[in-house]
Design a protein around this motif. Structure first.
Motif, short mmCIF file in Angstrom:
data_model
loop_
_atom_site.label_atom_id
_atom_site.label_comp_id
_atom_site.label_asym_id
_atom_site.label_seq_id
_atom_site.Cartn_x
_atom_site.Cartn_y
_atom_site.Cartn_z
N ARG A 33 78.03 29.33 67.50
CA ARG A 33 79.10 28.69 68.28
C ARG A 33 78.79 28.79 69.77
N THR A 82 75.70 26.48 70.72
CA THR A 82 76.00 25.04 70.71
C THR A 82 76.97 24.67 71.82
N VAL A 105 77.52 23.77 59.27
CA VAL A 105 77.42 23.75 60.72
C VAL A 105 76.61 22.55 61.21
N GLN A 151 78.15 20.52 64.05
CA GLN A 151 78.15 21.32 65.28
C GLN A 151 76.76 21.34 65.91
N ASP A 178 87.27 29.02 69.68
CA ASP A 178 86.50 28.48 68.55
C ASP A 178 85.79 29.58 67.77
N ASP A 197 86.12 30.46 63.89
CA ASP A 197 84.96 30.59 63.00
C ASP A 197 85.02 31.90 62.22
#
Length: 165
Positions: free
Chosen positions: A25, A28, A64, A67, A131, A135
């Motif tokens: 996370r 990205t 993912v 993402q 986020d 997750d």
């Protein structure tokens, strides 16, 4: 930030996917806005996280791909460089993904976003934290325990009265 505190109370577990999804996370989120040097490190981190996540996701696989694709669509030259780099290294696929690896990715991301020449660094960092909590909730399930009540801040006059007591 205080609004996020209740969402992490009771959110715990030792699932090895946690460090992978949080690092992924972070990487990205940071890839499109950090400096070129940081971009390369994060792009390699993304590929590494994705590969290792595929290995440990035996139950409740986490997709993912969107993402990762979104991040790489915003930095296509960096993706190309990272894939070529990873291909040239060869033995990278046998390396372990440790807490230290995850911490490095997160540190590079947070520092990179904080130093980026963009107008919304605070909002991006807040969204990253929010986020990442989501997750973790996806991996670990809803936090256990009693609901937490977040106290409302005192008005200035209430705060002055409280200090007099």
């Amino acid at each position: 930030m205080m609004m996020l505190i209740p969402s992490v109370i009771g959110l715990r577990g030792d699932d090895p996917r946690v460090r992978l999804v949080v690092a992924l996370r972070a990487a990205t989120a940071g890839l499109p806005v950090v400096s070129a040097d940081h971009q390369r490190a994060l792009a390699v981190g993304i590929l590494n996280c994705q590969r290792h996540l595929g290995r440990v996701s035996t139950e409740g696989a986490i997709d993912v791909s969107d993402q990762v694709r979104d991040a790489f669509d915003r930095a296509p030259q960096t993706e190309r460089w990272a894939r070529e780099f990873m291909g040239s290294v060869g033995s990278w696929s046998r390396t372990r993904f440790t807490d230290r690896t995850a911490e490095s990715i997160i540190r590079i991301t947070v520092q990179g976003i904080a130093e980026a020449c963009i107008p919304d660094t605070d909002e991006r960092l807040y969204r990253l934290l929010s986020d990442a909590i989501d997750d973790c909730t996806q991996v670990l399930g809803k936090p256990v325990g009693e609901p937490v009540v977040v106290p409302q801040p005192l008005s200035p006059s209430e705060a002055r009265r409280a200090l007099r007591v």
